[in-house]
Write a protein that holds these residues in place. Structure first.
Motif, PDB file in Angstrom:
ATOM      1  N   GLY A 149       3.469   9.881  -8.222  1.00 52.19           N
ATOM      2  CA  GLY A 149       4.302  10.607  -8.718  1.00 52.19           C
ATOM      3  C   GLY A 149       5.296  10.614  -8.172  1.00 52.19           C
ATOM      4  N   VAL A 150       5.523  10.193  -7.145  1.00 58.89           N
ATOM      5  CA  VAL A 150       7.041  10.361  -6.258  1.00 58.89           C
ATOM      6  C   VAL A 150       7.962   8.723  -6.249  1.00 58.89           C
ATOM      7  N   LEU A 151       7.103   8.226  -6.898  1.00 54.56           N
ATOM      8  CA  LEU A 151       8.349   6.817  -7.926  1.00 54.56           C
ATOM      9  C   LEU A 151       7.962   6.750  -8.287  1.00 54.56           C
ATOM     10  N   SER A 152       8.741   5.688  -8.731  1.00 52.33           N
ATOM     11  CA  SER A 152       8.372   5.570 -10.632  1.00 52.33           C
ATOM     12  C   SER A 152       8.147   3.930 -10.424  1.00 52.33           C
ATOM     13  N   ILE A 153       8.258   3.306 -11.230  1.00 51.21           N
ATOM     14  CA  ILE A 153       7.709   1.171 -10.990  1.00 51.21           C
ATOM     15  C   ILE A 153       9.271   1.294 -10.883  1.00 51.21           C
ATOM     16  N   ASN A 154      10.245   1.608 -11.204  1.00 50.81           N
ATOM     17  CA  ASN A 154      11.572   0.543 -11.075  1.00 50.81           C
ATOM     18  C   ASN A 154      12.047   1.094  -9.581  1.00 50.81           C
ATOM     19  N   ASP A 155      11.850   2.268  -9.607  1.00 52.56           N
ATOM     20  CA  ASP A 155      11.870   2.769  -8.134  1.00 52.56           C
ATOM     21  C   ASP A 155      11.305   2.256  -6.583  1.00 52.56           C
ATOM     22  N   GLU A 213       1.098  -0.786   0.030  1.00 48.77           N
ATOM     23  CA  GLU A 213      -0.358   0.071  -0.164  1.00 48.77           C
ATOM     24  C   GLU A 213       1.004   1.658   0.051  1.00 48.77           C
ATOM     25  N   TYR A 214       1.904   0.843   0.715  1.00 53.37           N
ATOM     26  CA  TYR A 214       3.047   3.068   0.789  1.00 53.37           C
ATOM     27  C   TYR A 214       3.555   2.555  -0.612  1.00 53.37           C
ATOM     28  N   LEU A 215       3.794   1.897  -0.511  1.00 59.18           N
ATOM     29  CA  LEU A 215       4.704   1.425  -2.441  1.00 59.18           C
ATOM     30  C   LEU A 215       4.004   1.915  -3.501  1.00 59.18           C
ATOM     31  N   SER A 216       2.801   1.697  -3.100  1.00 56.37           N
ATOM     32  CA  SER A 216       1.275   2.208  -4.491  1.00 56.37           C
ATOM     33  C   SER A 216       1.195   3.772  -4.447  1.00 56.37           C
ATOM     34  N   LYS A 217       0.312   4.293  -3.124  1.00 59.19           N
ATOM     35  CA  LYS A 217       0.738   5.731  -3.164  1.00 59.19           C
ATOM     36  C   LYS A 217       1.685   6.393  -3.986  1.00 59.19           C
ATOM     37  N   LEU A 218       2.723   6.206  -3.384  1.00 62.99           N
ATOM     38  CA  LEU A 218       3.927   7.263  -3.596  1.00 62.99           C
ATOM     39  C   LEU A 218       3.969   7.014  -5.141  1.00 62.99           C
ATOM     40  N   ILE A 219       3.875   6.019  -6.172  1.00 65.03           N
ATOM     41  CA  ILE A 219       3.719   5.458  -7.359  1.00 65.03           C
ATOM     42  C   ILE A 219       2.482   6.747  -7.549  1.00 65.03           C
ATOM     43  N   PHE A 224       3.971   8.268 -12.597  1.00 68.14           N
ATOM     44  CA  PHE A 224       2.277   8.861 -13.332  1.00 68.14           C
ATOM     45  C   PHE A 224       1.729   9.243 -12.336  1.00 68.14           C
ATOM     46  N   LEU A 225       0.431  10.823 -12.756  1.00 64.24           N
ATOM     47  CA  LEU A 225       0.117  10.954 -11.718  1.00 64.24           C
ATOM     48  C   LEU A 225      -1.937  11.151 -11.673  1.00 64.24           C
ATOM     49  N   GLN A 226      -2.403  11.022 -11.017  1.00 61.88           N
ATOM     50  CA  GLN A 226      -3.594  11.248 -10.857  1.00 61.88           C
ATOM     51  C   GLN A 226      -3.929  11.999 -11.684  1.00 61.88           C
ATOM     52  N   VAL A 227      -5.493  12.343 -11.357  1.00 57.16           N
ATOM     53  CA  VAL A 227      -5.312  13.828 -12.170  1.00 57.16           C
ATOM     54  C   VAL A 227      -6.650  14.736 -11.724  1.00 57.16           C
ATOM     55  N   ASN A 228      -7.177  13.551 -10.762  1.00 56.14           N
ATOM     56  CA  ASN A 228      -8.750  13.675 -10.594  1.00 56.14           C
ATOM     57  C   ASN A 228      -9.133  14.228  -9.847  1.00 56.14           C
ATOM     58  N   MET A 229      -8.062  15.072  -8.921  1.00 55.15           N
ATOM     59  CA  MET A 229      -8.365  16.100  -8.192  1.00 55.15           C
ATOM     60  C   MET A 229      -7.942  17.431  -8.332  1.00 55.15           C
TER      61      MET A 229
END
Length: 433
Positions: free
Chosen positions: A357-363, A348-354, A380-385
């Motif tokens: 946009g803080v981390l990439s998948i490779n990070d 959950e922690y890594l998913s939230k950072l991805i 990636f960054l969610q844009v629904n906010m």
């Protein structure tokens, strides 16, 4: 004759003039005349101390050591550096893990861990060697420079790695052997008392009583005869007494026979001195399912982190060149492996950072020690906010656009209806005419 020697002579079991009662026997307790010295080896013999030093030493020695820098793109890590190779094999007889564990043990117990940097002519590091703090004298020269004197050798400050614990002057750390001397003394005497007590040396199991005064010869004969017949392996055999002599058993106090209270007190205080949670020392009395992870994080944050930050600063100061330090390079101990929670919370922690946009998948894959994947360096960054004021403006704009669309549609819909009505009227007139 000293006071302790006088007491020992007066209360000696070989002295028939001394009554063997509870008062005199208490004076013979090892807690009254124990001479356990507070030395490094003796203090390490205290189980709680040994566990704390081992735990912190192995935790830090197992951390990856890296050289990192910072540029416009952010923080980066050097894959290779000569000083990293020097730390991986500090000398010919100490691998990195053993080296750092010894460094930490000196730091925790003596307050000072001093390492000599053996350099070549080109100032590169040939080896790192741990020095005994007792053999090192630190002096400040007239030019306000530090020098370290080891026997007849004088070593300049830049050729010494000096890791300090609590310090009052910024030059030397406070020796924990002296700072907590009473605690170590209590622990050592408690252990000594327990050993002698359970080996039947702290208090005899009973006394022989007679109304007569025995001569030294009769006293010694009686004692030797009793010990040979009813002591050691013959303990428990039926005793035969003569001459009006009686045997009186001395019962043990249950609270005195168990040393749990003192041992628990020592363990709690040792845990406080070293900043180690009690559950890591085997005391699970205050543990719950919910606070395990929080206690582990506090241990890393308040015990491990201050030590490794201090060590990283000293390594950066002494092992990197001025040019490298000017470029922003510094040593760092990677704590990510210690901060990993259970599988679900970590995911959950890594998913939230991805998603943020803080981390990439490779990070995220590198944190989990997984290989990179193609295209995994994209962020990636969610844009629904969006901000509330922008949301209100967008809603007003949508209403206006919707109105314009309806008006435009109305114009194109009304014209065909009018044309159709006229055509119908003309058809009716032709049919009537």
């Amino acid at each position: 004759m000293g006071i302790l020697q006088t007491l020992r002579s007066y209360f000696s079991l070989n002295n028939p003039s001394t009554p063997l009662n509870s008062a005199s026997l208490d004076a013979l307790s090892p807690l009254g005349f124990n001479n356990s010295e507070v030395t490094v080896l003796n203090v390490l013999g205290i189980p709680a101390v040994s566990r704390c030093c081992k735990l912190i030493g192995q935790t830090i020695s197992g951390l990856p050591v890296e050289v990192i820098g910072k540029n416009d793109s952010g923080i980066y890590k050097l894959e290779q550096h000569p000083m990293l190779d020097a730390l991986k094999e500090p000398n010919a007889f100490s691998p990195q893990g053993d080296f750092f564990e010894a460094v930490i043990t000196h730091l925790l117990l003596r307050g000072n861990s001093i390492v000599k940097i053996d350099r070549r002519r080109d100032r590169s590091v040939r080896g790192l060697y741990i020095l005994d703090p007792d053999e090192v004298n630190i002096e400040i020269t007239k030019n306000r420079n530090l020098v370290y004197k080891v026997h007849d050798e004088v070593i300049r400050d830049y050729d010494i790695l000096h890791f300090k614990d609590h310090t009052l002057d910024g030059v030397a750390g406070l020796d924990k052997l002296k700072l907590h001397h009473n605690l170590w003394k209590l622990a050592l005497e408690n252990i000594t008392y327990a050993v002698k007590y359970y080996s039947n040396g702290a208090r005899p199991s009973g006394v022989l009583k007679t109304p007569e005064v025995l001569s030294d010869q009769a006293y010694n004969r009686l004692r030797n005869s009793w010990e040979s017949r009813y002591g050691g392996a013959n303990k428990g055999k039926t005793a035969i007494l003569e001459g009006g002599m009686t045997y009186e058993s001395i019962g043990a106090n249950p609270n005195e026979a168990s040393f749990d209270s003192t041992t628990n007190l020592v363990q709690q205080q040792v845990a406080q001195v070293f900043g180690v949670p009690l559950y890591l020392l085997g005391d699970m009395s205050k543990m719950t399912f919910n606070n395990t992870e929080q206690l582990a994080i506090q241990y890393v944050k308040y015990t491990i982190l201050p030590v490794v930050e201090t060590m990283a600063q000293e390594l950066t100061k002494k092992l990197l060149t001025e040019e490298e330090k000017g470029q922003g390079l510094k040593f760092n101990f990677d704590l990510n492996s210690l901060l990993k929670a259970d599988t679900q919370n970590r995911a959950e922690y890594l998913s939230k950072l991805i998603n943020a946009g803080v981390l990439s998948i490779n990070d995220a894959r590198r944190i989990e020690n997984l290989p990179d994947v193609d295209g995994g360096d994209n962020h990636f960054l969610q844009v629904n906010m969006m901000e509330i004021n922008k949301l209100a403006n967008n809603q007003e704009q949508e209403v206006e656009e919707e109105g314009e669309a309806l008006a435009f549609a109305g114009e194109h819909v009304e014209a065909p209806r009018l044309a159709t009505s006229r055509a119908s009227h003309q058809q009716h007139r032709a049919r009537d005419g």
